[in-house]
Design an enzyme around this catalytic site. Structure first.
Site, PDB file in Angstrom:
ATOM      1  N   ARG A 146       0.835  -1.217   0.000  1.00 20.87           N
ATOM      2  CA  ARG A 146       0.000   0.000   0.000  1.00 20.87           C
ATOM      3  C   ARG A 146       0.859   1.252   0.000  1.00 20.87           C
ATOM      4  O   ARG A 146       0.566   2.236  -0.680  1.00 20.87           O
ATOM      5  CB  ARG A 146      -0.930  -0.025   1.218  1.00 20.87           C
ATOM      6  N   HIS A 169       0.616   4.305  -2.661  1.00 21.53           N
ATOM      7  CA  HIS A 169       0.344   5.684  -2.229  1.00 21.53           C
ATOM      8  C   HIS A 169       1.513   6.606  -2.553  1.00 21.53           C
ATOM      9  O   HIS A 169       1.321   7.803  -2.754  1.00 21.53           O
ATOM     10  CB  HIS A 169       0.026   5.712  -0.727  1.00 21.53           C
ATOM     11  N   ASP A 205       8.758   8.527  -5.661  1.00 19.56           N
ATOM     12  CA  ASP A 205       9.909   9.353  -5.279  1.00 19.56           C
ATOM     13  C   ASP A 205      10.108   9.395  -3.772  1.00 19.56           C
ATOM     14  O   ASP A 205      10.826  10.260  -3.265  1.00 19.56           O
ATOM     15  CB  ASP A 205       9.746  10.772  -5.829  1.00 19.56           C
ATOM     16  N   SER A 237       8.262  10.472  -1.597  1.00 18.25           N
ATOM     17  CA  SER A 237       7.740  11.697  -0.969  1.00 18.25           C
ATOM     18  C   SER A 237       6.808  11.365   0.184  1.00 18.25           C
ATOM     19  O   SER A 237       6.610  12.181   1.080  1.00 18.25           O
ATOM     20  CB  SER A 237       7.028  12.571  -2.009  1.00 18.25           C
ATOM     21  N   ASN A 239      -3.299   8.557   4.025  1.00 21.22           N
ATOM     22  CA  ASN A 239      -2.013   7.982   4.429  1.00 21.22           C
ATOM     23  C   ASN A 239      -1.905   7.721   5.928  1.00 21.22           C
ATOM     24  O   ASN A 239      -0.896   7.176   6.389  1.00 21.22           O
ATOM     25  CB  ASN A 239      -0.863   8.900   3.982  1.00 21.22           C
ATOM     26  N   PRO A 268      -7.425   7.768  -5.186  1.00 16.74           N
ATOM     27  CA  PRO A 268      -8.824   7.405  -5.433  1.00 16.74           C
ATOM     28  C   PRO A 268      -9.524   6.917  -4.173  1.00 16.74           C
ATOM     29  O   PRO A 268      -8.925   6.234  -3.347  1.00 16.74           O
ATOM     30  CB  PRO A 268      -8.721   6.278  -6.472  1.00 16.74           C
ATOM     31  N   HIS A 316      -5.402  -6.203  -3.027  1.00 17.39           N
ATOM     32  CA  HIS A 316      -6.312  -6.340  -1.885  1.00 17.39           C
ATOM     33  C   HIS A 316      -6.552  -7.804  -1.534  1.00 17.39           C
ATOM     34  O   HIS A 316      -7.419  -8.121  -0.731  1.00 17.39           O
ATOM     35  CB  HIS A 316      -7.632  -5.619  -2.167  1.00 17.39           C
ATOM     36  N   ASP A 325      -2.098 -13.926  -4.071  1.00 14.30           N
ATOM     37  CA  ASP A 325      -2.622 -14.861  -5.073  1.00 14.30           C
ATOM     38  C   ASP A 325      -3.935 -14.326  -5.615  1.00 14.30           C
ATOM     39  O   ASP A 325      -4.350 -13.216  -5.286  1.00 14.30           O
ATOM     40  CB  ASP A 325      -2.751 -16.279  -4.484  1.00 14.30           C
TER      41      ASP A 325
END
Ligand code: HEM
Length: 499
Positions: A242, A246, A254, A256, A271, A337, A367, A427
């Site tokens: 994740r 993000h 990068d 960030s 976040n 999103p 997920h 999987d």
């Protein structure tokens, strides 16, 4: 299976496997699952008092120590450019901690025609094929997890307007189950880093010979640290996956997202439940001791993410490196999103980053591991709520309702993949679950129901190898989004601070 992509070869825009992934190794249809994630100290926060409905934690981890030598992608030969990747050989049969691949950076790429035959990779479908018994595996229990009391739940960000008409131009069936040895198609040119032609591109083995100790193997060092962490905490797998997403979808890959501060990306609402920062910091500290000022935090994230995917039983593939770290990190720039978007709106978001709808479906297959807090999905549970979903599997709804009682603020969470035997594995079982109306997030469920994506979901659910290959390709592409290379950005001394 050896899967390589060597030259740039035109691929159809909607080809699921059209990414220039360098080399991809997939373990094919795996008979046995890898270790499961469990709640861990790296989980947001421990629950103060488990509720009766949440007393089934994630499956316990079954990490097995690996005595295998670390991945050594930068062994003795010079790095290979992206367009002529080295050849990796499939490790022995899949296991939770499979043997590392033999990587031969100096080997010439195999001729494409020898590796990829157009007929061997099924085209994507414009309409769902008939289901077969591949979906017959019922989860014995929905894996609902114990409460997590103190981490603020992630509210949904505002929906985006839909900006383009539905794309209905996918190539027609036929659905044939490719064999486990289905080769990967060669890359498509449009997934290269988007920086200009004179800017260096990512490459496999970038760090080879770059440290003052020329024999230092940066990737092997990262592997050692990540493997050790994973043995104690398998939840680092979803955490890093994740975190990678993000980071890459905001100002590119990068690093960030790692910057500390009151108004940095890290503080943006989506976040707040991202995890894994500490491990990246730890890796950086160790690397700086051996090879100061050379290795970017952005590359550390990418290499570590690839490693946990492999440790979780997913595909293994060569990491491309050569990223540099960003010098901008603002919470206001975080525009990820929302899970409440429609499929078309989500396609638009991914298209803006140069991903096809099929690649989006594959990436959302991440997920298959990890958790979601009640606030990420409770609007789907109760009639009258904004996202109420009457089609949800009634048993799941009942269980989720106990985990996330209506009107009560709760930091409880549920496994994103409601197949408890596989919820820690990388999987394709996630797709089975959403086809059974057992998706947790609204967008996850929508993928299986919307005609725009249903065929891809079905196809991926039917073929574990296809998912492995497609995920590897999509991850390579994700990890190349808007990267900084050459003289751009900086190499941070500390991952959480600009220099
Ligand atoms: C439309 C795109 C996506 C949306 C809306 C979305 C949304 C979410 C949400 C709401 C959660 C639960 C957060 C929480 O409640 O704590 C989550 C978890 C997660 N997401 Fe996504 N996601 C998307 C795409 C992706 C992609 C592309 C990846 C990786 C390639 C990814 C990997 C994960 C993982 C691994 C978790 C579990 C994290 C953990 O256990 O800590 N997601 N996502």
């Amino acid at each position: 299976m050896i899967l390589t992509t060597s030259q740039n070869v035109d691929c159809k825009r909607h080809n699921l496997l059209s990414v220039e992934a360098g080399v991809v190794i997939t373990s094919g249809d795996r008979p046995s699952p890898p270790p499961k994630s469990s709640p861990s100290k790296d989980r947001p926060n421990p629950p103060p008092k488990p509720s009766p409905s949440n007393d089934q934690p994630n499956p316990p981890p079954k990490p097995s120590p690996s005595n295998d030598p670390p991945i050594t992608p930068t062994s003795s030969s010079p790095p290979s450019p992206l367009s002529t990747p080295p050849i990796m050989e499939l490790p022995s049969p899949p296991s939770p901690l499979p043997n590392p691949p033999i990587i031969e950076p100096s080997s010439p790429p195999l001729p494409i025609d020898d590796i990829f035959t157009p007929a061997s990779v099924p085209p994507l479908l414009s309409s769902p094929p008939p289901m077969d018994d591949a979906h017959s595996e019922e989860p014995s229990n929905p894996a609902l997890s114990p409460p997590s009391p103190t981490i603020p739940p992630p509210p949904h960000s505002p929906s985006r307007p839909s900006s383009s008409p539905p794309s209905t131009t996918l190539s027609p069936p036929p659905l044939s189950k490719p064999s486990p040895s289905t080769p990967l198609r060669p890359p498509s040119p449009n997934s290269y880093p988007s920086n200009s032609d004179d800017t260096p591109k990512l490459q496999v083995g970038y760090y080879q010979g770059k440290c003052s100790n020329k024999s230092m193997d940066v990737e092997a060092l990262i592997l050692t640290i990540v493997e050790e962490h994973f043995l104690n905490d398998t939840s680092i797998l979803p955490a890093l996956l994740r975190l990678q997403f993000h980071d890459c979808f905001v100002h590119g890959c990068d690093a960030s997202i790692l910057i500390e501060g009151n108004t940095t990306e890290k503080t943006a609402i989506p976040n707040l439940t991202v995890r894994g920062y500490e491990l990246i910091d730890t890796i950086k500290v160790t690397i700086e001791e051996e090879c100061p000022g050379i290795v970017s935090c952005a590359d550390i994230i990418a290499v570590a993410t690839n490693i946990v995917i492999k440790l979780g039983g997913g595909p293994e593939y060569l990491a491309q490196t050569g990223r540099r770290d960003g010098t901008v990190s603002k919470a206001e720039d975080v525009d990820l999103p929302s899970p409440a978007l429609t499929v078309q709106e989500t396609i638009d978001v991914f298209q803006a980053k140069n991903f096809t709808a099929e690649e989006m479906v594959v990436l959302l297959g991440a997920h298959t591991v990890g958790i979601a807090h009640c606030t990420s999905f409770e609007d789907r549970l109760y009639s009258g709520t904004s996202q109420f979903d009457p089609t949800m599997d009634p048993t799941l709804r009942e269980q989720l309702s106990e985990t996330c009682p209506q009107g009560q603020f709760s930091n409880n969470f549920a496994l994103l993949n409601q197949n408890p035997q596989h919820s820690g594995n990388v999987d394709n079982t996630f797709y089975d679950q959403i086809l059974k109306q057992r998706g947790i997030l609204s967008i996850d469920q929508a993928l299986a129901n919307d005609p725009l994506t249903k065929a891809t979901v079905v196809q991926l659910s039917l073929n574990a190898t296809l998912f492995n290959v497609a995920l590897a390709n999509a991850m390579v592409k994700l990890q190349a989004v808007d990267v900084l290379t050459g003289n751009q950005g900086e190499i941070r001394n500390v991952c959480s601070k600009f220099n």
